[in-house]
Design an enzyme around this catalytic site. Structure first.
Site, PDB file in Angstrom:
ATOM      1  N   GLU A  41       0.816  -1.213   0.000  1.00  0.00           N
ATOM      2  CA  GLU A  41       0.000   0.000   0.000  1.00  0.00           C
ATOM      3  C   GLU A  41       0.853   1.269   0.000  1.00  0.00           C
ATOM      4  O   GLU A  41       0.488   2.268  -0.610  1.00  0.00           O
ATOM      5  CB  GLU A  41      -0.988   0.006   1.169  1.00  0.00           C
ATOM      6  CG  GLU A  41      -2.105  -1.045   1.030  1.00  0.00           C
ATOM      7  CD  GLU A  41      -2.940  -0.888  -0.245  1.00  0.00           C
ATOM      8  OE1 GLU A  41      -2.999   0.219  -0.811  1.00  0.00           O
ATOM      9  OE2 GLU A  41      -3.526  -1.892  -0.694  1.00  0.00           O
ATOM     10  N   TYR A 124      -6.317   7.001   3.480  1.00  0.00           N
ATOM     11  CA  TYR A 124      -6.496   5.973   2.449  1.00  0.00           C
ATOM     12  C   TYR A 124      -5.699   4.713   2.783  1.00  0.00           C
ATOM     13  O   TYR A 124      -6.227   3.601   2.799  1.00  0.00           O
ATOM     14  CB  TYR A 124      -6.096   6.520   1.070  1.00  0.00           C
ATOM     15  CG  TYR A 124      -5.957   5.411   0.076  1.00  0.00           C
ATOM     16  CD1 TYR A 124      -7.089   4.728  -0.367  1.00  0.00           C
ATOM     17  CD2 TYR A 124      -4.708   4.986  -0.371  1.00  0.00           C
ATOM     18  CE1 TYR A 124      -6.986   3.664  -1.234  1.00  0.00           C
ATOM     19  CE2 TYR A 124      -4.588   3.937  -1.238  1.00  0.00           C
ATOM     20  CZ  TYR A 124      -5.721   3.267  -1.665  1.00  0.00           C
ATOM     21  OH  TYR A 124      -5.608   2.212  -2.504  1.00  0.00           O
ATOM     22  N   ASP A 142      -9.258   6.185  -2.543  1.00  0.00           N
ATOM     23  CA  ASP A 142      -8.285   6.988  -3.285  1.00  0.00           C
ATOM     24  C   ASP A 142      -9.039   7.643  -4.444  1.00  0.00           C
ATOM     25  O   ASP A 142     -10.255   7.475  -4.581  1.00  0.00           O
ATOM     26  CB  ASP A 142      -7.115   6.120  -3.764  1.00  0.00           C
ATOM     27  CG  ASP A 142      -7.543   5.098  -4.799  1.00  0.00           C
ATOM     28  OD1 ASP A 142      -8.772   4.889  -4.969  1.00  0.00           O
ATOM     29  OD2 ASP A 142      -6.668   4.509  -5.454  1.00  0.00           O
TER      30      ASP A 142
END
Ligand code: ADE
Ligand code: SF4
Length: 368
Positions: A41, A124, A142
């Site tokens: 991520e 996010y 996002d």
């Protein structure tokens, strides 16, 4: 927000069923190791899925656990990071790994708020890790997920504004399934990447089409924002068509967009100036010549970047003066046919073609 339970249930079912069939086989989806998901991520914050894929594997080979990463020096981490850029991410990830080892015994926090406290992790990323690695019911919005969700709901707004994001965040919080929220978040990402494309969403292929407000509107691509209307800047120019004993004056530009090209000398009109006055002023300023402006010949329009240019051609008669060039590197008096053979900007080609045509019609008072 559509809060009717039936609609929400339909969205969940359809999206998850689609995801089961069409999910992209990405390396960070082969694992539920929270450390690997954290790395992925962080990586995906600024790197495309395709570029992230091989890099992710290399990174995990070099630093297989969070302890390996925490023990490494920053230099070592940066060396491995070399090539994919945004090194602040590498620094933050290294820092986060050290803190996770020191403060949490090497266990990645599963809680959204705790994740948010770590360096390099925003809403996010915290949402993605909490939902994907730990099955927590938190949104991960996002830009791409924002696009899908705002279309589905038929909401317009600025994707960068925090109020709009907050509304979508609340809407997704209601929409997330209790089971598999991480799948739901990733399904939104894949739908955004494969179907609900920014400029041309493929609604007929989309599992959410019957439920989607933007699709029903007929202009899904106009969500969440209307396409930017182009802001043209208007510019009025005058071209001096100066004749002297049957010869036309053409000059070669010394600078700018059209440097090296030949043209009837031109310049911008002042706000309250008439084309004829502008032509006389420009002949004096840019060429050192005194001319009398006689008539407007034609007006041409063209576009250069954001400028909409109106070019008014003014026929002028040479009176006196020696060439002193400003903004031009060369100038020649030429028969029209010869002037036409030089390289010119395309609006000026049109102007020379116009002059030739006019001469053929015999309307040109070739008195000069
Ligand atoms: N972009 C950000 N996180 C992602 C993920 N987990 N899968 C695919 N694309 C992503
Ligand atoms: Fe996007 Fe069209 Fe699907 Fe709506 S129906 S989510 S606009 S692809």
């Amino acid at each position: 927000m559509r809060d009717d339970e039936e609609w929400q249930q339909q969205v969940r079912q359809r999206l998850l069923a689609w995801f089961e069939k069409h999910r992209r086989p990405l390396p960070w989806r082969q694992t539920r190791n929270p450390y690997a998901i954290l790395v992925s991520e962080i990586l995906l914050q600024q790197t495309t899925v395709e570029a992230a894929r091989p890099f992710f594997e290399r990174f995990l080979q070099r630093f297989p656990t969070i302890h390996d990463l925490a023990k490494a020096s920053l230099d070592e981490v940066l060396q491995v990071w070399a090539g994919i850029g945004y090194y602040a991410r590498a620094r933050h990830l290294h820092e986060a790994a050290k803190r996770i080892v020191e403060e949490f015994g090497g266990h990645i926090p599963s809680d959204f708020e705790t994740l948010l406290q770590l360096p390099g992790i925003g809403r996010y990323t915290a949402g993605a890790i909490a939902s994907i690695a730990f099955g927590k019911r938190v949104p991960a919005l996002d830009t791409n997920a924002i696009r899908v969700l705002s279309r589905l709901l038929g909401w317009r707004g600025d994707p960068k504004s925090t109020t709009f994001q907050k509304r979508l965040w609340d809407a997704e919080t209601a929409l997330l399934p209790d089971e598999a929220p991480g799948e739901f978040n990733q399904a939104l990402m894949d739908l955004a990447a494969l179907i609900c494309l920014p400029e041309a969403p493929e609604c007929p292929l989309c599992p959410l089409q019957p439920l989607c407000a933007a699709a029903a509107s007929g202009v899904p691509e106009q969500f969440p924002t209307l396409p930017q209307r182009r802001r043209w800047r208007k510019r009025r120019e005058v071209a001096c068509v100066i004749w002297r004993e049957g010869y036309l004056l053409v000059a070669q530009r010394a600078e700018g967009w059209w440097q090296g090209l030949w043209e009837c000398p031109r310049g911008e009109m002042l706000p309250d100036e008439s084309p004829l006055n502008a032509a006389e002023r420009l002949a004096s300023e840019r060429l050192g010549l005194t001319v009398t402006a006689q008539a407007i010949l034609t007006t041409l329009t063209h576009t250069v970047t954001v400028h909409r240019i109106t070019l008014t051609a003014v026929e002028c008669r040479y009176l006196s003066g020696e060439l002193r060039l400003q903004g031009y590197q060369d100038a020649r008096w030429l028969p029209l046919e010869e002037a036409q053979r030089l390289p010119s900007p395309s609006p000026q080609k049109d102007l020379l073609a116009f002059l030739t045509h006019q001469r053929r019609l015999g309307r040109q008072a070739s008195l000069f």
